[in-house]
Design a protein around this motif. Structure first.
Motif, PDB file in Angstrom:
ATOM      1  N   ILE A  41       0.882  -1.335   0.000  1.00  0.00           N
ATOM      2  CA  ILE A  41      -0.074  -0.086   0.105  1.00  0.00           C
ATOM      3  C   ILE A  41       0.879   1.157  -0.008  1.00  0.00           C
ATOM      4  CG2 ILE A  41      -2.012  -1.098   1.130  1.00  0.00           C
ATOM      5  CD1 ILE A  41      -1.041   0.385   3.861  1.00  0.00           C
ATOM      6  N   ASN A  42       0.339   2.443  -0.574  1.00  0.00           N
ATOM      7  CA  ASN A  42       1.007   3.481  -0.430  1.00  0.00           C
ATOM      8  C   ASN A  42      -0.086   4.594   0.371  1.00  0.00           C
ATOM      9  OD1 ASN A  42      -1.010   4.241  -2.307  1.00  0.00           O
ATOM     10  ND2 ASN A  42       0.272   4.960  -3.867  1.00  0.00           N
ATOM     11  N   GLU A  43       0.257   5.709   0.381  1.00  0.00           N
ATOM     12  CA  GLU A  43      -0.613   6.527   1.046  1.00  0.00           C
ATOM     13  C   GLU A  43      -2.005   6.683   0.649  1.00  0.00           C
ATOM     14  OE1 GLU A  43       1.279  10.142   2.418  1.00  0.00           O
ATOM     15  OE2 GLU A  43       0.214  10.241   4.083  1.00  0.00           O
ATOM     16  N   GLU A  44      -2.086   6.826  -0.610  1.00  0.00           N
ATOM     17  CA  GLU A  44      -3.153   6.861  -1.171  1.00  0.00           C
ATOM     18  C   GLU A  44      -4.228   5.437  -0.969  1.00  0.00           C
ATOM     19  OE1 GLU A  44      -3.141   7.005  -5.477  1.00  0.00           O
ATOM     20  OE2 GLU A  44      -5.042   7.495  -5.998  1.00  0.00           O
ATOM     21  N   SER A  45      -3.621   4.572  -1.305  1.00  0.00           N
ATOM     22  CA  SER A  45      -4.376   3.202  -1.014  1.00  0.00           C
ATOM     23  C   SER A  45      -4.629   3.077   0.440  1.00  0.00           C
ATOM     24  CB  SER A  45      -3.799   2.043  -1.804  1.00  0.00           C
ATOM     25  OG  SER A  45      -2.212   2.057  -1.406  1.00  0.00           O
ATOM     26  N   TRP A  46      -3.873   3.478   1.080  1.00  0.00           N
ATOM     27  CA  TRP A  46      -4.318   3.516   2.748  1.00  0.00           C
ATOM     28  C   TRP A  46      -5.764   4.163   3.041  1.00  0.00           C
ATOM     29  CZ3 TRP A  46      -4.298   0.880   7.092  1.00  0.00           C
ATOM     30  CH2 TRP A  46      -4.313   2.019   8.292  1.00  0.00           C
ATOM     31  N   TYR A  47      -5.654   5.420   2.603  1.00  0.00           N
ATOM     32  CA  TYR A  47      -6.711   6.291   2.853  1.00  0.00           C
ATOM     33  C   TYR A  47      -7.964   5.700   2.137  1.00  0.00           C
ATOM     34  CZ  TYR A  47      -3.904   9.431   5.463  1.00  0.00           C
ATOM     35  OH  TYR A  47      -2.932   9.959   6.522  1.00  0.00           O
ATOM     36  N   LYS A  48      -7.654   5.177   0.848  1.00  0.00           N
ATOM     37  CA  LYS A  48      -8.820   4.676   0.058  1.00  0.00           C
ATOM     38  C   LYS A  48      -9.420   3.455   0.965  1.00  0.00           C
ATOM     39  CE  LYS A  48     -10.677   5.582  -3.739  1.00  0.00           C
ATOM     40  NZ  LYS A  48     -11.317   6.761  -4.077  1.00  0.00           N
ATOM     41  N   THR A  49      -8.642   2.709   1.289  1.00  0.00           N
ATOM     42  CA  THR A  49      -9.180   1.493   2.145  1.00  0.00           C
ATOM     43  C   THR A  49      -9.942   1.621   3.600  1.00  0.00           C
ATOM     44  OG1 THR A  49      -7.205   0.104   1.345  1.00  0.00           O
ATOM     45  CG2 THR A  49      -8.214  -0.409   3.272  1.00  0.00           C
ATOM     46  N   LEU A  50      -9.413   2.843   4.043  1.00  0.00           N
ATOM     47  CA  LEU A  50     -10.180   3.392   5.380  1.00  0.00           C
ATOM     48  C   LEU A  50     -11.428   3.994   5.097  1.00  0.00           C
ATOM     49  CD1 LEU A  50      -7.055   5.069   7.655  1.00  0.00           C
ATOM     50  CD2 LEU A  50      -8.138   2.760   7.657  1.00  0.00           C
TER      51      LEU A  50
END
Lengths: 135, 135
Positions: A41-50
């Motif tokens: 995960i990168n930061e974008e995918s982290w927030y997208k997941t949350l």
């Protein structure tokens, strides 16, 4: 959007500085504890997941944001997320749609066991990749 | 030594070409399935693990081969190893000496849960790091 930004500022942070902005996410079946896969995960995918409650990764091969299941329909619904001591690895405990995480059709990507130097298949085959990924 | 070399030639191979010669090893308690930690292996630590039956990693911070437990005594005895579909991630199912994998004294490095953007401790603290790592 503003609220969303404020929320991000106040959140505890993962450390994306080590591996070119990517950290590993270990994916575990929320009920059985079976390790299903590992992705990055990168930061974008982290927030997208949350935000969505569905596992999003960064595809290193396609170099793009990747909603797991976008082709196969086998999305991963997040049930719990754990963070490690260094904030550079996470565990996603998920409900795996379709009962299989591996693009080769197995329940888990870890479908082979090391025995006397050989990698022997012992995992459960759930679907035929030719059927699921045909366009 | 010769035998050892021949053995390596005939073994199935992991793919160490992607991440600077390092691949992630997910470490799981062989009985409970709890994910204890994630560390990285290079080819040397992979063979060392297979030869000794004890988990060896590559320390990215110290840049050296690392027998897990060399300081704390908390070695990890390998019970089973799984390999993923791309041969670039492994799962070590281990018996964790001392009952704790984390250098912070917790059973698992994943001792915090993400809740509303906060990382909240919920893991079991097993030992006091000041006692275990004192020189």
């Amino acid at each position: 959007m503003l609220l969303c930004r404020i929320k991000k500022i106040t959140m505890d942070k993962l450390n994306f500085t080590k591996g070119d902005g990517l950290i590993p996410a270990i994916v575990q079946d929320h009920q059985t504890g079976e390790v299903l896969m590992l992705a990055y995960i990168n930061e974008e995918s982290w927030y997208k997941t949350l935000e969505t409650g569905k596992a999003h990764y960064w595809s290193r091969s396609r170099n793009k944001l990747w909603l797991k299941g976008e082709s196969s329909g086998h999305v991963q619904v997040i049930r719990e997320i754990l963070v490690d001591c260094d904030e550079d690895t996470v565990v996603f405990k998920v409900e795996q749609a379709g009962g299989a995480a591996c693009h080769k059709g197995y329940a888990s990507c870890f479908f082979r066991k090391v025995e006397n130097g050989s990698f022997n298949v012992e995992g459960r085959l759930v679907f035929d990749p030719k059927e699921v990924y045909r366009k």
